[in-house]
Enzyme design. Structure first.
Site, PDB file in Angstrom:
ATOM      1  N   SER A   1       4.520  -3.069 -14.288  1.00 11.57           N
ATOM      2  CA  SER A   1       5.787  -3.765 -14.065  1.00 11.57           C
ATOM      3  C   SER A   1       6.086  -4.645 -15.264  1.00 11.57           C
ATOM      4  CB  SER A   1       5.682  -4.649 -12.814  1.00 11.57           C
ATOM      5  OG  SER A   1       6.799  -5.518 -12.758  1.00 11.57           O
TER       6      SER A   1
ATOM      7  N   TYR B   1       0.969 -11.011  -8.708  1.00  9.34           N
ATOM      8  CA  TYR B   1       1.383  -9.643  -9.050  1.00  9.34           C
ATOM      9  C   TYR B   1       1.500  -9.498 -10.574  1.00  9.34           C
ATOM     10  CZ  TYR B   1       4.614  -5.577  -8.862  1.00  9.34           C
ATOM     11  OH  TYR B   1       5.236  -4.360  -9.009  1.00  9.34           O
TER      12      TYR B   1
HETATM   13  N1  LIG Z   1      10.000  -1.367  -6.498  1.00 11.00           N
HETATM   14  C1  LIG Z   1      10.070  -2.059  -7.627  1.00 11.00           C
HETATM   15  O1  LIG Z   1      11.076  -2.727  -7.909  1.00 11.00           O
HETATM   16  C2  LIG Z   1       8.933  -2.010  -8.609  1.00 11.00           C
HETATM   17  C3  LIG Z   1       9.105  -2.661  -9.836  1.00 11.00           C
HETATM   18  C4  LIG Z   1       8.069  -2.625 -10.775  1.00 11.00           C
HETATM   19  C5  LIG Z   1       6.905  -1.948 -10.457  1.00 11.00           C
HETATM   20  N2  LIG Z   1       6.767  -1.341  -9.246  1.00 11.00           N
HETATM   21  C6  LIG Z   1       5.511  -0.636  -8.996  1.00 11.00           C
HETATM   22  O2  LIG Z   1       5.784   0.676  -8.539  1.00 11.00           O
HETATM   23  C7  LIG Z   1       4.688   1.153  -7.754  1.00 11.00           C
HETATM   24  C8  LIG Z   1       5.221   1.763  -6.470  1.00 11.00           C
HETATM   25  O3  LIG Z   1       5.824   0.723  -5.695  1.00 11.00           O
HETATM   26  P1  LIG Z   1       7.014   0.986  -4.689  1.00 11.00           P
HETATM   27  O4  LIG Z   1       8.144   0.171  -5.165  1.00 11.00           O
HETATM   28  O5  LIG Z   1       7.204   2.416  -4.436  1.00 11.00           O
HETATM   29  O6  LIG Z   1       6.434   0.240  -3.388  1.00 11.00           O
HETATM   30  P2  LIG Z   1       6.089   0.779  -1.917  1.00 11.00           P
HETATM   31  O7  LIG Z   1       7.225   1.554  -1.374  1.00 11.00           O
HETATM   32  O8  LIG Z   1       5.613  -0.418  -1.183  1.00 11.00           O
HETATM   33  O9  LIG Z   1       4.879   1.798  -2.160  1.00 11.00           O
HETATM   34  C9  LIG Z   1       3.601   1.358  -2.509  1.00 11.00           C
HETATM   35  C10 LIG Z   1       2.626   2.471  -2.218  1.00 11.00           C
HETATM   36  O10 LIG Z   1       1.313   2.049  -2.592  1.00 11.00           O
HETATM   37  C11 LIG Z   1       0.454   2.336  -1.501  1.00 11.00           C
HETATM   38  N3  LIG Z   1      -0.765   1.534  -1.510  1.00 11.00           N
HETATM   39  C12 LIG Z   1      -0.908   0.206  -1.380  1.00 11.00           C
HETATM   40  N4  LIG Z   1      -2.211  -0.142  -1.405  1.00 11.00           N
HETATM   41  C13 LIG Z   1      -2.916   1.016  -1.550  1.00 11.00           C
HETATM   42  C14 LIG Z   1      -4.275   1.335  -1.629  1.00 11.00           C
HETATM   43  N5  LIG Z   1      -5.249   0.391  -1.553  1.00 11.00           N
HETATM   44  N6  LIG Z   1      -4.642   2.632  -1.781  1.00 11.00           N
HETATM   45  C15 LIG Z   1      -3.707   3.600  -1.852  1.00 11.00           C
HETATM   46  N7  LIG Z   1      -2.381   3.374  -1.754  1.00 11.00           N
HETATM   47  C16 LIG Z   1      -2.001   2.086  -1.605  1.00 11.00           C
HETATM   48  C17 LIG Z   1       1.307   2.103  -0.259  1.00 11.00           C
HETATM   49  O11 LIG Z   1       0.695   2.682   0.883  1.00 11.00           O
HETATM   50  P3  LIG Z   1       0.960   2.104   2.375  1.00 11.00           P
HETATM   51  O12 LIG Z   1       2.225   2.745   2.861  1.00 11.00           O
HETATM   52  O13 LIG Z   1      -0.256   2.565   3.109  1.00 11.00           O
HETATM   53  O14 LIG Z   1       1.071   0.614   2.287  1.00 11.00           O
HETATM   54  C18 LIG Z   1       2.576   2.807  -0.716  1.00 11.00           C
HETATM   55  O15 LIG Z   1       2.453   4.196  -0.560  1.00 11.00           O
HETATM   56  C19 LIG Z   1       3.771  -0.048  -7.540  1.00 11.00           C
HETATM   57  O16 LIG Z   1       2.673   0.010  -8.433  1.00 11.00           O
HETATM   58  C20 LIG Z   1       4.662  -1.223  -7.886  1.00 11.00           C
HETATM   59  O17 LIG Z   1       3.925  -2.336  -8.306  1.00 11.00           O
HETATM   60  C21 LIG Z   1       7.752  -1.350  -8.322  1.00 11.00           C
END
Ligand SMILES: NC(=O)c1ccc[n+]([C@@H]2O[C@H](COP(=O)([O-])OP(=O)(O)OC[C@H]3O[C@@H](n4cnc5c(N)ncnc54)[C@H](OP(=O)(O)O)[C@@H]3O)[C@@H](O)[C@H]2O)c1
Length: 298
Positions: A149, A216
């Site tokens: 991020s 984070y």
């Molecule tokens: N959305 C944004 O604006 C944004 C911005 C910058 C970076 N990111 C990064 O993008 C990535 C994806 O995030 P997202 O936005 O798609 O969020 P999300 O919808 O909350 O998805 C996160 C995923 O990670 C999984 N997860 C969490 N802990 C885990 C573990 N111990 N082992 C395996 N899986 C695990 C969750 O599974 P569960 O369903 O079981 O919880 C979910 O499938 C993350 O690394 C996040 O930091 C997102």
């Protein structure tokens, strides 16, 4: 940054995506599967993972398989590595997407530790366990992508010493990145930290999430640093001819469960850069931090 690679992938290309039952990870799987690649959708919860798999199959995407993976569990990581070895022999692409943020403002060692176990140590452990499976003969080299991020950028870090350490990316070591992560965890455990001691939250773009975003941000800074270390170690292995491209990237601000916010980009937009890096592996781009298909500052 050099020209993009020709279409080199096929159904024999194997990609593994972590945290892929929903959000950006699910969309990364969907986009790679639409390209005809064999994709392993992983999720820590088997029911949620199987449901995601079924949803893709109902869209006509049958080249996706599911295997459980909790990135915070070494036992789970080793089970996946063994299964991949038995099922496919080798893989071509690994996308470390799983990530979490503290859900409430109660920042304690107990709430912070899982964030590091997922966002930093989890990425390290998954990548190390799967590195031996990455195929040497992937055209242009195998690919590892880390979804980090932009809040992990060094401009938000308060410690001049750590900024200096991380800025010297050629000499950055795994030990120094571990020390950084463990120092933060120790400060949290001591209970002496105040908001703003480690990270300048006020200068970050977008909504202000307070103390949880500090944790984070530190975990994401650590993982971006780790990508530099991996690149220095594995990009070329002298004598072996083996080449592994390793990229960190920011998906941009995306409306998913992680930020409980609407008003961000769609998951299609969020998945674009990680998928593009995995397919095109831009020459000269390994070890760097990317967003919107461009190199950005760490
Ligand atoms: N959305 C944004 O604006 C944004 C911005 C910058 C970076 N990111 C990064 O993008 C990535 C994806 O995030 P997202 O936005 O798609 O969020 P999300 O919808 O909350 O998805 C996160 C995923 O990670 C999984 N997860 C969490 N802990 C885990 C573990 N111990 N082992 C395996 N899986 C695990 C969750 O599974 P569960 O369903 O079981 O919880 C979910 O499938 C993350 O690394 C996040 O930091 C997102």
């Amino acid at each position: 940054m050099g020209k993009e690679a020709e279409r080199w992938w096929s159904k024999d290309t194997v990609a593994v995506v972590t945290g892929a039952n929903k959000g950006i990870g699910f969309e990364i799987v969907r986009q790679l599967a639409k390209e005809g690649i064999t994709v392993v959708l992983t999720a820590r919860d088997a029911t949620r993972g199987e449901a995601a798999l079924e949803s893709l199959k109902s869209q006509g995407l049958h080249n996706v398989n599911f295997h459980p993976l909790d990135v915070a569990s070494q036992e789970s990581i080793l089970a996946l590595a063994q299964w991949l070895h038995n099922t496919y022999g080798r893989i071509n692409i690994l996308i470390n997407n799983a990530g979490i943020v503290i859900a409430d403002k109660d920042v304690t060692f107990e709430t912070v530790k899982p964030v590091f176990d997922t966002n930093y140590f989890g990425v390290k452990n998954v990548t190390k366990a799967l590195l031996p499976l990455l195929r040497d003969d992937t055209p242009g080299g195998a690919r590892v992508i880390v979804v980090a991020s932009s809040v992990g950028q060094l401009k938000y870090l308060e410690s001049k010493n750590y900024v200096k350490t991380f800025s010297d990316r050629e000499h950055l070591t795994e030990e120094s990145v571990d020390n950084f992560a463990n120092h933060y965890l120790k400060d949290i455990a001591n209970g002496s930290l105040k908001e703003g001691d480690w990270v300048d939250i006020s200068s970050m773009p977008g909504p202000k999430f307070g103390r949880p975003i500090e944790t984070y941000a530190v975990s994401k800074a650590a993982v971006i640093g780790f990508v530099s270390v991996l690149h220095n170690t594995f990009f070329y292995q002298p004598g072996s001819g083996k080449k592994i491209n390793i990229f960190s990237c920011c998906p941009g601000y995306v409306s998913t469960d992680i930020n409980t916010n609407s008003g961000g980009n769609s998951v299609e937009v969020g998945a674009d850069t990680p998928v593009w890096l995995a397919l095109h592996s831009p020459e000269g781009g390994s070890g760097k931090f990317w967003a919107e298909r461009k190199v950005i500052d760490f």
